[in-house]
Design an enzyme around this catalytic site. Structure first.
Site, PDB file in Angstrom:
ATOM      1  N   HIS A   1       0.586   4.280  -2.706  1.00 56.35           N
ATOM      2  CA  HIS A   1       0.318   5.660  -2.310  1.00 56.35           C
ATOM      3  C   HIS A   1       1.469   6.587  -2.681  1.00 56.35           C
ATOM      4  O   HIS A   1       1.260   7.791  -2.838  1.00 56.35           O
ATOM      5  CB  HIS A   1       0.032   5.729  -0.809  1.00 56.35           C
ATOM      6  CG  HIS A   1      -1.349   5.293  -0.444  1.00 56.35           C
ATOM      7  ND1 HIS A   1      -2.180   6.021   0.379  1.00 56.35           N
ATOM      8  CD2 HIS A   1      -2.067   4.197  -0.805  1.00 56.35           C
ATOM      9  CE1 HIS A   1      -3.341   5.394   0.515  1.00 56.35           C
ATOM     10  NE2 HIS A   1      -3.288   4.276  -0.198  1.00 56.35           N
TER      11      HIS A   1
ATOM     12  N   HIS B   1      -6.031  -5.948  -2.673  1.00 58.42           N
ATOM     13  CA  HIS B   1      -6.881  -6.049  -1.486  1.00 58.42           C
ATOM     14  C   HIS B   1      -7.133  -7.496  -1.066  1.00 58.42           C
ATOM     15  O   HIS B   1      -7.954  -7.737  -0.182  1.00 58.42           O
ATOM     16  CB  HIS B   1      -8.211  -5.320  -1.727  1.00 58.42           C
ATOM     17  CG  HIS B   1      -8.089  -3.837  -1.724  1.00 58.42           C
ATOM     18  ND1 HIS B   1      -9.113  -2.997  -2.100  1.00 58.42           N
ATOM     19  CD2 HIS B   1      -7.056  -3.021  -1.386  1.00 58.42           C
ATOM     20  CE1 HIS B   1      -8.725  -1.737  -2.001  1.00 58.42           C
ATOM     21  NE2 HIS B   1      -7.465  -1.736  -1.573  1.00 58.42           N
TER      22      HIS B   1
ATOM     23  N   ARG C   1       0.832  -1.214   0.000  1.00 60.57           N
ATOM     24  CA  ARG C   1       0.000   0.000   0.000  1.00 60.57           C
ATOM     25  C   ARG C   1       0.863   1.259   0.000  1.00 60.57           C
ATOM     26  O   ARG C   1       0.552   2.251  -0.670  1.00 60.57           O
ATOM     27  CB  ARG C   1      -0.913   0.002   1.233  1.00 60.57           C
ATOM     28  CG  ARG C   1      -1.905   1.153   1.266  1.00 60.57           C
ATOM     29  CD  ARG C   1      -2.821   1.057   2.460  1.00 60.57           C
ATOM     30  NE  ARG C   1      -3.785   2.141   2.478  1.00 60.57           N
ATOM     31  CZ  ARG C   1      -4.076   2.859   3.556  1.00 60.57           C
ATOM     32  NH1 ARG C   1      -3.488   2.592   4.715  1.00 60.57           N
ATOM     33  NH2 ARG C   1      -4.961   3.828   3.495  1.00 60.57           N
TER      34      ARG C   1
END
Length: 352
Positions: A81, A210, A77
């Site tokens: 980002h 995910h 993640r």
């Protein structure tokens, strides 16, 4: 060779034009399976200057993930980002102040894992001890994300290197407009992914990240409560059994403390189960269930749910594309000494 391995090899050869290998631990993708790296990046960037780089990264990462495998999702993640805001330049690693907040202080990043950030610092320290002033934080983050995916059973793939670190972080508004929020619908998702060069298939494949990770109640409670009144609602696209569990976990609206696994079946395995969950209305985020609301994206979900190899292949291609977004190369940017701050001779902590 076992019959299943033979079948997997045959499927691999016939489904994909480029070569691939199915190992006991999943798909192995090679450099010739991927597009040519962006200008300034190379498959062999540190071959002479820091030949042991990837081994050093693994030497820190492996024991850390053995201790807490959930950090794999945190590192993946963190890379996402970083790349989606200002490009893959390590800007998300920079810290700010109350008067000059960094990307980490923007709302979409408040739940970034502190341990994941710490691991990048630990890897950087180890790399500096062996190859001082040569390896960027942006490259370390890309390698850590790649190795994290492999550690949880996902595909193994090469990463082109040569990214430079940014001198400054992006504004709060830039973070907000470039990171999809969990309540996004398909149109909003593609309004963010599309301009960055991602197809619908790329977006659905990257959403498969995910299959690992966690979510706090306030990131999905829009499917449980009216956010303004706090009264319970019924989301017809959320399986009743999962809704019941989530009501128990999140008894009130805007709960930012309690959390649960994104993948209700295999939370710490990088597999196709995420897509099976989408098909069964057993995902937490509106943005995840949105993938099954239109025929084009639903067909892609179905193809990934049917074949883990297909998912892995498309995920790697998506990661390869993402890892090269707006990279700084050559003499642009810098090679930070520590990942949380620009070097003293740079322009410093200025906001874009």
């Amino acid at each position: 060779m076992k019959k299943s391995a033979v079948i997997s090899s045959i499927v691999c050869v016939f489904v994909f034009v480029s070569a691939c290998i199915i190992s006991a631990n999943g798909l192995v993708v090679h450099e010739h399976d991927l597009s040519k790296p962006a200008h300034g990046l190379s498959w062999t960037f540190y071959k002479d200057s820091c030949p042991d780089l990837e081994d050093i990264v693994k030497s820190i990462l492996e024991p850390a993930l053995d201790e807490d495998i959930t950090q794999a999702a945190g590192l993946l993640r963190l890379h996402f980002h970083d790349c989606f805001v200002q490009g893959c330049d390590g800007s998300v690693l920079l810290t700010g102040t109350a008067s000059n907040p960094s990307e980490q202080q923007a709302t979409p990043n408040l739940s970034l894992r502190a341990r994941a950030l710490q691991l990048i610092d630990e890897i950087k320290t180890a790399v500096e001890a062996s190859c001082s002033g040569l390896v960027t934080c942006a490259d370390i983050l890309a390698l850590a994300a790649r190795d994290s995916v492999a550690k949880v059973g996902g595909p193994k793939y090469p990463v082109p290197l040569g990214r430079r670190d940014s001198l400054k972080f992006a504004s709060q508004s830039a973070v907000g407009s470039n990171i999809p929020i969990p309540t996004s619908n398909l149109t909003v998702l593609m309004s963010i992914f599309g301009p960055k060069g991602f197809s619908l298939e790329d977006m659905v494949a990257l959403s498969g990240g995910h299959t690992i990770g966690i979510a706090h109640c306030n990131s999905f409670d829009n499917r449980l409560y009216n956010k303004k009144t706090g009264k319970k609602i019924v989301d017809p696209s959320l399986a009743n059994s999962l809704a019941d569990d989530l009501y128990s976990l999140c008894p009130t609206v805007n709960n930012s403390v309690d959390f649960t696994n994104l993948d209700v079946q295999t939370p710490n395995a990088f597999d196709k189960k995420y897509y099976l969950n989408v098909q069964r209305n057993q995902v937490l985020f509106t943005s995840d269930q949105a993938l099954y609301t239109e025929s084009d994206s639903a067909e892609i979900v179905d193809s990934f749910a049917s074949s883990q190899t297909v998912f892995y292949k498309k995920f790697v291609h998506g990661m390869h594309k993402m890892g090269q977004l707006d990279v700084l190369t050559g003499k642009k940017g810098e090679i930070r000494s520590i990942c949380s701050a620009p070097n003293s001779e740079s322009v410093g902590h200025s906001e874009l």
